[in-house]
Design a protein around this motif. Structure first.
Motif, PDB file in Angstrom:
ATOM      1  N   VAL A 214      87.854   1.759  46.203  1.00 29.55           N
ATOM      2  CA  VAL A 214      88.543   1.207  45.040  1.00 29.55           C
ATOM      3  C   VAL A 214      87.820  -0.046  44.561  1.00 29.55           C
ATOM      4  CG1 VAL A 214      90.715   0.283  44.161  1.00 29.55           C
ATOM      5  CG2 VAL A 214      90.742   2.175  45.791  1.00 29.55           C
ATOM      6  N   THR A 215      87.574  -0.100  43.235  1.00 30.63           N
ATOM      7  CA  THR A 215      86.777  -1.178  42.658  1.00 30.63           C
ATOM      8  C   THR A 215      87.529  -1.868  41.512  1.00 30.63           C
ATOM      9  OG1 THR A 215      85.735   0.163  40.941  1.00 30.63           O
ATOM     10  CG2 THR A 215      84.719   0.206  43.121  1.00 30.63           C
ATOM     11  N   ASP A 216      86.896  -2.906  40.967  1.00 27.90           N
ATOM     12  CA  ASP A 216      87.347  -3.548  39.732  1.00 27.90           C
ATOM     13  C   ASP A 216      87.214  -2.574  38.552  1.00 27.90           C
ATOM     14  OD1 ASP A 216      87.851  -5.938  41.016  1.00 27.90           O
ATOM     15  OD2 ASP A 216      86.001  -6.920  40.346  1.00 27.90           O
ATOM     16  N   CYS A 217      87.708  -3.021  37.403  1.00 28.94           N
ATOM     17  CA  CYS A 217      87.576  -2.237  36.176  1.00 28.94           C
ATOM     18  C   CYS A 217      86.368  -2.661  35.339  1.00 28.94           C
ATOM     19  CB  CYS A 217      88.847  -2.340  35.341  1.00 28.94           C
ATOM     20  SG  CYS A 217      90.283  -1.601  36.136  1.00 28.94           S
ATOM     21  N   ALA A 218      85.775  -3.804  35.652  1.00 30.99           N
ATOM     22  CA  ALA A 218      84.558  -4.259  34.989  1.00 30.99           C
ATOM     23  C   ALA A 218      83.638  -4.845  36.041  1.00 30.99           C
ATOM     24  CB  ALA A 218      84.873  -5.300  33.910  1.00 30.99           C
ATOM     25  N   GLY A 219      82.374  -4.509  35.957  1.00 29.39           N
ATOM     26  CA  GLY A 219      81.395  -4.968  36.933  1.00 29.39           C
ATOM     27  C   GLY A 219      80.171  -4.074  36.862  1.00 29.39           C
ATOM     28  N   HIS A 220      79.405  -4.035  37.933  1.00 33.92           N
ATOM     29  CA  HIS A 220      78.231  -3.163  37.992  1.00 33.92           C
ATOM     30  C   HIS A 220      78.505  -2.092  39.038  1.00 33.92           C
ATOM     31  CE1 HIS A 220      73.618  -2.580  38.627  1.00 33.92           C
ATOM     32  NE2 HIS A 220      74.159  -1.654  37.880  1.00 33.92           N
ATOM     33  N   PHE A 221      78.732  -0.856  38.593  1.00 33.17           N
ATOM     34  CA  PHE A 221      79.138   0.232  39.477  1.00 33.17           C
ATOM     35  C   PHE A 221      78.002   1.200  39.788  1.00 33.17           C
ATOM     36  CE2 PHE A 221      82.945  -0.800  36.802  1.00 33.17           C
ATOM     37  CZ  PHE A 221      83.562  -1.597  37.751  1.00 33.17           C
ATOM     38  N   GLY A 222      76.793   0.828  39.447  1.00 29.01           N
ATOM     39  CA  GLY A 222      75.649   1.694  39.664  1.00 29.01           C
ATOM     40  C   GLY A 222      74.954   1.996  38.350  1.00 29.01           C
ATOM     41  N   THR A 223      73.859   2.726  38.435  1.00 27.11           N
ATOM     42  CA  THR A 223      73.118   3.110  37.235  1.00 27.11           C
ATOM     43  C   THR A 223      72.986   4.621  37.185  1.00 27.11           C
ATOM     44  OG1 THR A 223      71.025   2.850  38.426  1.00 27.11           O
ATOM     45  CG2 THR A 223      71.804   0.966  37.159  1.00 27.11           C
ATOM     46  N   SER A 224      72.879   5.136  35.977  1.00 22.21           N
ATOM     47  CA  SER A 224      72.714   6.576  35.805  1.00 22.21           C
ATOM     48  C   SER A 224      71.335   7.009  36.299  1.00 22.21           C
ATOM     49  CB  SER A 224      72.890   6.950  34.331  1.00 22.21           C
ATOM     50  OG  SER A 224      71.875   6.355  33.541  1.00 22.21           O
ATOM     51  N   LEU A 225      71.234   8.234  36.759  1.00 21.82           N
ATOM     52  CA  LEU A 225      69.952   8.788  37.182  1.00 21.82           C
ATOM     53  C   LEU A 225      68.979   8.765  36.005  1.00 21.82           C
ATOM     54  CD1 LEU A 225      71.333  11.869  39.151  1.00 21.82           C
ATOM     55  CD2 LEU A 225      70.292   9.827  40.154  1.00 21.82           C
ATOM     56  N   PRO A 226      67.748   8.351  36.210  1.00 20.40           N
ATOM     57  CA  PRO A 226      66.807   8.209  35.088  1.00 20.40           C
ATOM     58  C   PRO A 226      66.607   9.487  34.292  1.00 20.40           C
ATOM     59  CG  PRO A 226      65.930   7.162  37.066  1.00 20.40           C
ATOM     60  CD  PRO A 226      67.167   7.899  37.486  1.00 20.40           C
ATOM     61  N   GLU A 227      66.668  10.634  34.977  1.00 19.26           N
ATOM     62  CA  GLU A 227      66.406  11.896  34.282  1.00 19.26           C
ATOM     63  C   GLU A 227      67.527  12.311  33.330  1.00 19.26           C
ATOM     64  OE1 GLU A 227      67.759  13.049  38.549  1.00 19.26           O
ATOM     65  OE2 GLU A 227      66.594  11.445  37.562  1.00 19.26           O
ATOM     66  N   LEU A 228      68.687  11.703  33.444  1.00 22.07           N
ATOM     67  CA  LEU A 228      69.805  12.106  32.580  1.00 22.07           C
ATOM     68  C   LEU A 228      69.585  11.662  31.138  1.00 22.07           C
ATOM     69  CD1 LEU A 228      72.910  11.378  34.844  1.00 22.07           C
ATOM     70  CD2 LEU A 228      71.786  13.569  34.419  1.00 22.07           C
ATOM     71  N   PHE A 229      69.114  10.408  30.961  1.00 21.82           N
ATOM     72  CA  PHE A 229      68.982   9.847  29.610  1.00 21.82           C
ATOM     73  C   PHE A 229      67.574   9.332  29.299  1.00 21.82           C
ATOM     74  CE2 PHE A 229      73.467   8.770  30.933  1.00 21.82           C
ATOM     75  CZ  PHE A 229      74.052   9.828  30.247  1.00 21.82           C
ATOM     76  N   GLY A 230      66.641   9.583  30.204  1.00 22.43           N
ATOM     77  CA  GLY A 230      65.282   9.118  29.988  1.00 22.43           C
ATOM     78  C   GLY A 230      64.993   7.779  30.626  1.00 22.43           C
ATOM     79  N   ALA A 231      66.021   7.044  30.972  1.00 19.25           N
ATOM     80  CA  ALA A 231      65.929   5.752  31.664  1.00 19.25           C
ATOM     81  C   ALA A 231      67.313   5.447  32.222  1.00 19.25           C
ATOM     82  CB  ALA A 231      65.468   4.645  30.715  1.00 19.25           C
ATOM     83  N   PRO A 232      67.391   4.660  33.292  1.00 18.28           N
ATOM     84  CA  PRO A 232      68.711   4.356  33.867  1.00 18.28           C
ATOM     85  C   PRO A 232      69.531   3.458  32.948  1.00 18.28           C
ATOM     86  CG  PRO A 232      66.988   3.119  34.991  1.00 18.28           C
ATOM     87  CD  PRO A 232      66.296   4.071  34.076  1.00 18.28           C
ATOM     88  N   VAL A 233      70.846   3.678  32.948  1.00 21.59           N
ATOM     89  CA  VAL A 233      71.777   2.840  32.195  1.00 21.59           C
ATOM     90  C   VAL A 233      72.869   2.380  33.157  1.00 21.59           C
ATOM     91  CG1 VAL A 233      73.326   2.689  30.209  1.00 21.59           C
ATOM     92  CG2 VAL A 233      71.355   4.232  30.129  1.00 21.59           C
ATOM     93  N   ARG A 234      73.225   1.115  33.094  1.00 17.07           N
ATOM     94  CA  ARG A 234      74.259   0.577  33.991  1.00 17.07           C
ATOM     95  C   ARG A 234      75.650   1.086  33.613  1.00 17.07           C
ATOM     96  NH1 ARG A 234      73.925  -5.718  33.729  1.00 17.07           N
ATOM     97  NH2 ARG A 234      73.711  -5.221  31.520  1.00 17.07           N
ATOM     98  N   ILE A 235      76.447   1.389  34.617  1.00 18.46           N
ATOM     99  CA  ILE A 235      77.864   1.719  34.421  1.00 18.46           C
ATOM    100  C   ILE A 235      78.650   0.446  34.721  1.00 18.46           C
ATOM    101  CG2 ILE A 235      79.782   3.193  35.127  1.00 18.46           C
ATOM    102  CD1 ILE A 235      77.550   5.150  36.180  1.00 18.46           C
ATOM    103  N   CYS A 236      79.361  -0.084  33.710  1.00 19.33           N
ATOM    104  CA  CYS A 236      79.944  -1.428  33.849  1.00 19.33           C
ATOM    105  C   CYS A 236      81.438  -1.505  33.533  1.00 19.33           C
ATOM    106  CB  CYS A 236      79.201  -2.415  32.955  1.00 19.33           C
ATOM    107  SG  CYS A 236      77.492  -2.704  33.468  1.00 19.33           S
ATOM    108  N   GLY A 237      82.058  -0.394  33.161  1.00 26.68           N
ATOM    109  CA  GLY A 237      83.494  -0.427  32.854  1.00 26.68           C
ATOM    110  C   GLY A 237      84.157   0.876  33.219  1.00 26.68           C
ATOM    111  N   MET A 238      85.369   0.805  33.788  1.00 28.75           N
ATOM    112  CA  MET A 238      86.157   1.996  34.115  1.00 28.75           C
ATOM    113  C   MET A 238      87.637   1.668  34.006  1.00 28.75           C
ATOM    114  SD  MET A 238      84.457   3.979  37.371  1.00 28.75           S
ATOM    115  CE  MET A 238      84.458   2.585  38.512  1.00 28.75           C
ATOM    116  N   ALA A 239      88.395   2.574  33.408  1.00 25.33           N
ATOM    117  CA  ALA A 239      89.856   2.439  33.383  1.00 25.33           C
ATOM    118  C   ALA A 239      90.468   3.765  32.985  1.00 25.33           C
ATOM    119  CB  ALA A 239      90.302   1.352  32.405  1.00 25.33           C
ATOM    120  N   GLY A 240      91.651   4.035  33.485  1.00 19.86           N
ATOM    121  CA  GLY A 240      92.414   5.180  33.026  1.00 19.86           C
ATOM    122  C   GLY A 240      92.705   5.063  31.543  1.00 19.86           C
TER     123      GLY A 240
END
Length: 489
Positions: A214-240
């Motif tokens: 269980v984590t916060d709703c804003a922060g640094h939760f990892g980066t996307s795999l480079p092959e998905l979008f051509g370069a990694p992108v940070r995942i920084c927000g999550m909420a229902g």
């Protein structure tokens, strides 16, 4: 650094990717419908692979529109809550279809736990009630009745999570996280606890090792795999989705209240840092968690809202399009006594009748499409009024209501809600506040805005007010008709 925010808004009937600027303006949107599976009465399922592949396709379209992955500051994720995905952490593949939040297959399990006197224990810790709506009994059903899920549990490779956990896992290639707002909807996390509880896991027979961190709703939760979008992108927000909409509406102060009218209808009132306790069948939930500190909300959940209009259109053929409802409602002076109780998947708050079924009352030979359409919209006002009474009884009386979601674009419905509540109703010009709230969280997590308050100030747009203008005797007559029909459900 670019300040564009990519939001993945994974809903019940569709999934979307939306691109926002730092000032909250929408730069682009891509959407794909999701297949609804109804294998038996009361059962609703999604294909988790389809959720992932269609979300990814929409996201790639928006990455291209942004000018490439390096032009995106962060990804924010918001999702249908309570829906359960089971997958193998080794293969990364789903083990079964996802069980959707509307699904009622675990009703008997909930009844048995209630009969065993467990509801007060669960409510005191989680703020929730024992209902098939929530995730834990869906998870337990999969463990009991799905051989692939049970085998993965024995091997220690099982992952059980809500949709944001599934998307983060696929985006990052293995991170297994759940933000506190979604985790608070599972029946497995105490509102005042840091993570999932061994005590609650034991009650539902849940292997703790199959659950996310269980984590916060804003922060640094990892980066996307480079092959998905051509370069990694940070995942920084999550909420229902409902918490994200509350944030998107700027309900950041104690008592601020919003209602979202989408597939279902969900009303949340900001409760501040105090864990909410309801004596009138409302829910306590985490609104958001930042730097380990939680802000809570009191919530009322209605299972059927926009899905009623969809049912009238697709199953009965009463409507050609959902947009017709406003024209039809305005074409007649009243519903002709027709009242719809939309308990198509049971009744939610404040009634919590899992076995209730829908009712159309007051039919006559004079009833036509217009009366049915108007009664469907009026049902939204009545259900909202029931919740207003419950909130008031819990000491959280509304002084006004902020509304959003697809249905709220209907001016006739917005005015009718104001009339039945006898309160002013405020609607933003940009009604997709769920995605906007996720964008705000991601902007804070990425450092584009320093605080959630700053993000709200910068990213929220103009609003429109609807003032009540209905005579009191008309309001009371209509509410009496609703209560009579409700009794029949």
């Amino acid at each position: 650094m670019s300040e564009q925010i990519l939001v993945l808004d994974e809903g019940t009937t569709s999934t979307r990717a939306m691109l926002f600027a730092a000032d909250g303006s929408l730069l682009g949107s891509a959407q794909a419908e999701l297949t609804q599976h109804y294998p038996a009465s009361g059962r609703v399922e999604h294909d988790a692979r389809e959720i992932w592949h269609r979300t990814l396709a929409c996201a790639r379209e928006m990455v291209e529109k942004a000018g490439g992955a390096d032009r995106i500051a962060a990804i924010g994720i918001t999702n249908q809550r309570e829906t359960v995905v089971a997958w193998d952490r080794t293969t990364g593949e789903p083990l079964s279809r996802a069980i959707v939040w509307q699904d009622r297959r675990s009703a008997q399990m909930c009844r048995e736990l209630k009969e065993a006197g467990k509801e007060s224990f669960v409510q005191s810790r989680t703020g929730l009630l024992l209902d098939p709506y929530f995730s834990a009994t869906k998870m337990r059903w999969l463990l009991d009745y799905d051989e692939a899920v049970a085998d993965a549990a024995k091997r220690g490779t099982l992952a059980l999570g809500t949709v944001e956990s599934w998307l983060v896992f696929k985006l990052t290639g293995g991170a297994f996280l759940s933000d506190a707002s979604n985790a608070s909807r599972t029946l497995l996390m105490p509102l005042g606890g840091a993570g999932f509880s061994e005590e609650l896991c034991d009650l539902f027979g849940m292997p703790h090792g199959a659950l996310a961190e269980v984590t916060d709703c804003a922060g640094h939760f990892g980066t996307s795999l480079p092959e998905l979008f051509g370069a990694p992108v940070r995942i920084c927000g999550m909420a229902g989705d409902q918490q994200a909409a509350t944030i998107g509406q700027g309900c950041l102060s104690l008592g601020d209240t919003k209602a979202t009218y989408g597939t279902g209808a969900f009303i949340l009132a900001n409760s501040g840092e105090q864990v909410p306790r309801s004596g009138h069948r409302l829910l306590g939930t985490v609104l958001y968690q930042l730097a380990g500190k939680r802000t809570y909300a009191l919530e009322g959940s209605v299972f059927v809202a926009g899905s009623l209009v969809q049912w009238l259109r697709d199953a009965l053929g009463v409507l050609g399009t959902a947009a017709e409802t406003e024209t039809l409602a305005r074409s007649i002076p009243d519903s002709g006594g027709v009242v719809i109780v939309p308990a198509l998947s049971g009744l939610g708050a404040p009634h919590w009748q899992a076995d209730a079924r829908g009712v159309i009352a007051g039919l006559s030979f004079a009833t036509g499409r217009a009366e049915i359409a108007r009664a469907a919209l009026e049902a939204m006002s009545y259900q909202t009024h029931d919740l207003a009474q419950a909130f008031a009884a819990d000491g959280a009386e509304w002084t006004g209501l902020k509304i959003d979601g697809g249905m709220s674009a209907n001016d006739w419905m917005a005015q009718d809600i104001a009339n039945i509540l006898g309160l002013p109703v405020e609607r933003p010009d940009f009604v997709e506040t769920t995605a906007l709230g996720a964008a705000m969280l991601a902007a804070v997590g990425a450092g584009v805005h320093a605080t959630l308050e700053a993000a709200s100030e910068a990213m929220r747009g103009a609003t429109r007010m609807f003032a009540p203008d209905m005579a009191g005797d008309v309001r009371e007559r209509r509410l009496a008709q609703w209560r009579n029909a409700l009794g029949a459900a």
